[in-house]
Write a protein that holds these residues in place. Sequence first.
Motif, PDB file in Angstrom:
ATOM      1  N   ARG A   7       0.812  -1.212   0.000  1.00 32.79           N
ATOM      2  CA  ARG A   7       0.000   0.000   0.000  1.00 32.79           C
ATOM      3  C   ARG A   7       0.850   1.268   0.000  1.00 32.79           C
ATOM      4  NH1 ARG A   7      -5.195  -1.134  -1.281  1.00 32.79           N
ATOM      5  NH2 ARG A   7      -5.943  -2.872  -0.100  1.00 32.79           N
ATOM      6  N   GLY A   8       2.016   1.236   0.627  1.00 36.68           N
ATOM      7  CA  GLY A   8       2.853   2.420   0.675  1.00 36.68           C
ATOM      8  C   GLY A   8       2.583   3.240   1.925  1.00 36.68           C
ATOM      9  N   SER A   9       3.369   4.257   2.100  1.00 35.67           N
ATOM     10  CA  SER A   9       3.252   5.094   3.286  1.00 35.67           C
ATOM     11  C   SER A   9       2.460   6.359   2.969  1.00 35.67           C
ATOM     12  CB  SER A   9       4.644   5.482   3.774  1.00 35.67           C
ATOM     13  OG  SER A   9       5.251   6.358   2.837  1.00 35.67           O
ATOM     14  N   LEU A  10       2.137   7.094   4.017  1.00 31.04           N
ATOM     15  CA  LEU A  10       1.446   8.366   3.849  1.00 31.04           C
ATOM     16  C   LEU A  10       2.324   9.341   3.073  1.00 31.04           C
ATOM     17  CD1 LEU A  10      -1.142   9.890   4.532  1.00 31.04           C
ATOM     18  CD2 LEU A  10      -0.053  10.651   6.644  1.00 31.04           C
TER      19      LEU A  10
ATOM     20  N   GLU B 187       4.472   8.563   0.743  1.00 29.84           N
ATOM     21  CA  GLU B 187       4.395   8.197  -0.679  1.00 29.84           C
ATOM     22  C   GLU B 187       3.075   8.653  -1.303  1.00 29.84           C
ATOM     23  OE1 GLU B 187       7.134   4.175  -0.858  1.00 29.84           O
ATOM     24  OE2 GLU B 187       5.078   4.025  -0.119  1.00 29.84           O
ATOM     25  N   LEU B 188       2.015   8.636  -0.511  1.00 32.69           N
ATOM     26  CA  LEU B 188       0.722   9.078  -1.011  1.00 32.69           C
ATOM     27  C   LEU B 188       0.762  10.554  -1.410  1.00 32.69           C
ATOM     28  CD1 LEU B 188      -2.372   8.594  -1.414  1.00 32.69           C
ATOM     29  CD2 LEU B 188      -2.635   9.339   0.953  1.00 32.69           C
ATOM     30  N   PHE B 189       1.430  11.371  -0.586  1.00 31.15           N
ATOM     31  CA  PHE B 189       1.463  12.808  -0.843  1.00 31.15           C
ATOM     32  C   PHE B 189       2.663  13.250  -1.687  1.00 31.15           C
ATOM     33  CE2 PHE B 189      -1.332  12.689   2.901  1.00 31.15           C
ATOM     34  CZ  PHE B 189      -2.400  13.397   2.379  1.00 31.15           C
TER      35      PHE B 189
END
Length: 101
Positions: free
Chosen positions: A68-71, A73-75
């Motif tokens: 899913r990745g990290s926060l 990576e999301l931003f």
Amino acid sequence: MTNMSSDAPHQTWSVAEAKARFSEVVLRARAGEPQRVSRYGKDEVVVVSIDDWNAMSVRHSAMAAKPRGSLLELFEPLRGSGLVLERAAGGARTPPFGDDD
């Protein structure tokens, strides 16, 4: 309800038609033409070949297995975009639960 047009991307059958002509439904699905089955005028299921099913399952499994990745990576795509985020005034809130010592 059967759509008999040969240039149609999908064949749509009522449940009764699909039961009565199941061999044809299977043959068309094996030929790479997904076959829709409807009940009361609403699509309910799609019959597809095992090859199509396996290809879809592999894609779905690959997507589900992806981390899913990290926060952060999301931003990451926002970095350098010029978007400015500011904290709300007032500081941290007191949670509406817990001990009231």
